[in-house]
Scaffold this motif. Sequence first.
Motif, mmCIF file in Angstrom:
data_model
loop_
_atom_site.group_PDB
_atom_site.id
_atom_site.type_symbol
_atom_site.label_atom_id
_atom_site.label_comp_id
_atom_site.label_asym_id
_atom_site.label_seq_id
_atom_site.Cartn_x
_atom_site.Cartn_y
_atom_site.Cartn_z
ATOM 1 N N MET A 63 24.496 -5.744 5.217
ATOM 2 C CA MET A 63 25.240 -6.940 4.790
ATOM 3 C C MET A 63 24.311 -7.913 4.070
ATOM 4 N N ILE A 64 23.115 -8.100 4.643
ATOM 5 C CA ILE A 64 22.124 -9.007 4.030
ATOM 6 C C ILE A 64 21.689 -8.454 2.672
ATOM 7 N N ALA A 65 21.467 -7.124 2.622
ATOM 8 C CA ALA A 65 21.046 -6.513 1.347
ATOM 9 C C ALA A 65 22.122 -6.726 0.281
ATOM 10 N N ARG A 66 23.385 -6.584 0.655
ATOM 11 C CA ARG A 66 24.479 -6.785 -0.315
ATOM 12 C C ARG A 66 24.466 -8.203 -0.855
ATOM 13 N N HIS A 67 24.368 -9.168 0.067
ATOM 14 C CA HIS A 67 24.352 -10.580 -0.368
ATOM 15 C C HIS A 67 23.150 -10.841 -1.267
ATOM 16 N N THR A 68 22.012 -10.272 -0.882
ATOM 17 C CA THR A 68 20.774 -10.527 -1.625
ATOM 18 C C THR A 68 20.879 -9.955 -3.031
ATOM 19 N N LEU A 69 21.436 -8.763 -3.104
ATOM 20 C CA LEU A 69 21.638 -8.119 -4.414
ATOM 21 C C LEU A 69 22.547 -8.989 -5.289
ATOM 22 N N ALA A 70 23.655 -9.451 -4.704
ATOM 23 C CA ALA A 70 24.637 -10.223 -5.471
ATOM 24 C C ALA A 70 24.040 -11.552 -5.937
ATOM 25 N N ILE A 71 23.292 -12.212 -5.059
ATOM 26 C CA ILE A 71 22.832 -13.569 -5.374
ATOM 27 C C ILE A 71 21.586 -13.565 -6.238
ATOM 28 N N SER A 72 20.730 -12.559 -6.050
ATOM 29 C CA SER A 72 19.475 -12.570 -6.815
ATOM 30 C C SER A 72 19.718 -12.090 -8.255
ATOM 31 N N GLY A 73 20.912 -11.586 -8.525
ATOM 32 C CA GLY A 73 21.282 -11.260 -9.896
ATOM 33 C C GLY A 73 20.732 -9.935 -10.414
ATOM 34 N N HIS A 74 20.443 -9.009 -9.526
ATOM 35 C CA HIS A 74 19.954 -7.694 -9.986
ATOM 36 C C HIS A 74 21.077 -6.676 -10.063
ATOM 37 N N GLU A 115 0.807 -1.218 0.000
ATOM 38 C CA GLU A 115 0.000 0.000 0.000
ATOM 39 C C GLU A 115 0.842 1.271 0.000
ATOM 40 N N ARG A 116 1.905 1.265 0.789
ATOM 41 C CA ARG A 116 2.618 2.522 1.053
ATOM 42 C C ARG A 116 3.964 2.660 0.353
ATOM 43 N N HIS A 117 4.568 1.523 0.027
ATOM 44 C CA HIS A 117 5.910 1.597 -0.525
ATOM 45 C C HIS A 117 5.836 1.735 -2.041
ATOM 46 N N GLU A 118 6.509 2.748 -2.560
ATOM 47 C CA GLU A 118 6.340 3.048 -3.977
ATOM 48 C C GLU A 118 7.258 2.222 -4.882
ATOM 49 N N GLY A 119 8.240 1.582 -4.310
ATOM 50 C CA GLY A 119 9.209 0.861 -5.125
ATOM 51 C C GLY A 119 8.672 -0.467 -5.643
ATOM 52 N N ARG A 120 9.475 -1.088 -6.502
ATOM 53 C CA ARG A 120 9.140 -2.424 -7.015
ATOM 54 C C ARG A 120 10.104 -3.424 -6.371
ATOM 55 N N LEU A 121 9.511 -4.288 -5.549
ATOM 56 C CA LEU A 121 10.342 -5.239 -4.814
ATOM 57 C C LEU A 121 10.889 -6.300 -5.763
ATOM 58 N N VAL A 122 12.239 -6.462 -5.781
ATOM 59 C CA VAL A 122 12.811 -7.440 -6.710
ATOM 60 C C VAL A 122 13.425 -8.647 -5.995
ATOM 61 N N ALA A 123 13.641 -8.551 -4.696
ATOM 62 C CA ALA A 123 14.184 -9.702 -3.960
ATOM 63 C C ALA A 123 14.026 -9.460 -2.461
ATOM 64 N N GLU A 177 4.464 -18.408 -0.255
ATOM 65 C CA GLU A 177 3.055 -18.691 -0.568
ATOM 66 C C GLU A 177 2.430 -17.582 -1.409
ATOM 67 N N ARG A 178 2.711 -16.334 -1.022
ATOM 68 C CA ARG A 178 2.060 -15.199 -1.700
ATOM 69 C C ARG A 178 2.776 -14.787 -2.981
ATOM 70 N N ARG A 179 4.106 -14.858 -2.945
ATOM 71 C CA ARG A 179 4.899 -14.367 -4.084
ATOM 72 C C ARG A 179 5.958 -15.389 -4.484
ATOM 73 N N PRO A 180 5.520 -16.546 -5.030
ATOM 74 C CA PRO A 180 6.505 -17.588 -5.378
ATOM 75 C C PRO A 180 7.505 -17.110 -6.430
ATOM 76 N N ASP A 181 7.157 -16.033 -7.138
ATOM 77 C CA ASP A 181 8.036 -15.493 -8.183
ATOM 78 C C ASP A 181 9.210 -14.698 -7.615
ATOM 79 N N LEU A 182 9.095 -14.258 -6.358
ATOM 80 C CA LEU A 182 10.078 -13.324 -5.794
ATOM 81 C C LEU A 182 11.314 -14.082 -5.292
ATOM 82 N N PRO A 183 12.519 -13.752 -5.797
ATOM 83 C CA PRO A 183 13.711 -14.433 -5.285
ATOM 84 C C PRO A 183 13.913 -14.113 -3.794
#
Length: 390
Positions: free
Chosen positions: A379-390, A78-86, A135-141
């Motif tokens: 640190m988690i965001a860095r790893h997530t960025l690197a591994i999810s391939g964005h 509802e409130r966050h304007e970004g597009r969640l990619v991982a 369950e809700r977003r099986p597409d989301l890495p």
Amino acid sequence: MDTILVVNAGSSSLKFEVFSIEGGLHKRLKGQMEGVGTAPHLRVKDGAGAVIADHVFEPGDVADLPAAMRHVGAWLVERHEGRLVAVGHRVVHGGPDYTAPVLIDEKVIADLERYVPLAPLHQPNNLAPIRAILERRPDLPQVACFDTSFHRGHSAVADHYAIPEHFFAEGVRRYGFHGLSYEYVAGRLPEIAPEVAGGRVIVAHLGSGASLCALSAGRSVESTLGFTALDGLPMGTRCGQIDPGVILYLLDQKGMTAHEVQDLLYKDSGLKGLSGVSNDVRALLESTEPSAAFALDHFVYRIGLNAGMLAAALGGLDAFVFTAGIGENSPDMRARISDGLRWFGAALDAQANARGDLLISTPESVVRLYVVPTDEELMIARHTLAISGH
Ligand code: ADP
């Protein structure tokens, strides 16, 4: 704006942060749902620290962590304007095999469930939001980042307990925790303290959980935490190192159940148990109760003892780094702990310490003393960025 969500789920709270990824990681939101199941309260701040959401819920509306994740997810939609990619998750236990963060699939979840008996109070909470999102977003890495991974390079000698060998193969070994915090600090050292980054460093993560990590040229070689997050230093409510004979005594002579012993050692011990006043160092510093001062004396004493142990693992000491809630914010505690390191040749610069400078030792100090704020979520965001391939 593409974003990454970082989730850190505890026993009764769900902390989260959102980072935008364009042109590097930038913190956009930081929030938490506290009091899950008792007095649920969602608070969110924007990147500049302004409160942008403050909602109280009925206990039944946020009864458990999956429900907390659904509410946080709905708020973000509802409130966050970004597009969640991982999504990146803090997961306390990666067992012997997960030596690095990993993209989550059904096999990974099944593996991580096997480690629930190794961290019964934490692992189920970490896995609940992963499943809720799947369950809700099986597409989301989704990426799992482990508190144990950074320590997986320890030698076999360091990782063993002196019990029959087959227990080691079953997973009864010293894992070490707070690894994401130590990895972050180790990564900062070459930039901010290049003169010691390649040397022998003890990092003290002193928050409501507390441990020390021995870094040799930036790699973890020893930790005060072992099989579970109970070992080593006394913590806010956890006992730290204790003779296993005490546990046998509680079971055999006091007739306590294993569950009662678990509650005693995890929830009613440490600074809280010793002081009878509080688990919070701020409250203990302000208290006039002798037991509060005693609990802090004990905490400082045990940090000194354990620092000696880790310095032995390193074969000497070039620097000691303070981080996390107590380490970053309390000049008083830093001064007391540094006093216990004087025999190493550590000399505190009182003014620099009071100011909370990065370097808080005098120019003559043989062991350099630093304050380095940690950032496990980044640190988690860095790893997530690197591994999810964005
Ligand atoms: P966690 O993330 O594990 O909850 P933190 O790293 O945020 O822990 O540390 C929380 C602890 O830090 C609190 O329990 C409190 O004892 C301590 N703390 C925070 N600020 C101060 C301060 N100004 N002086 C002393 N202790 C502090």
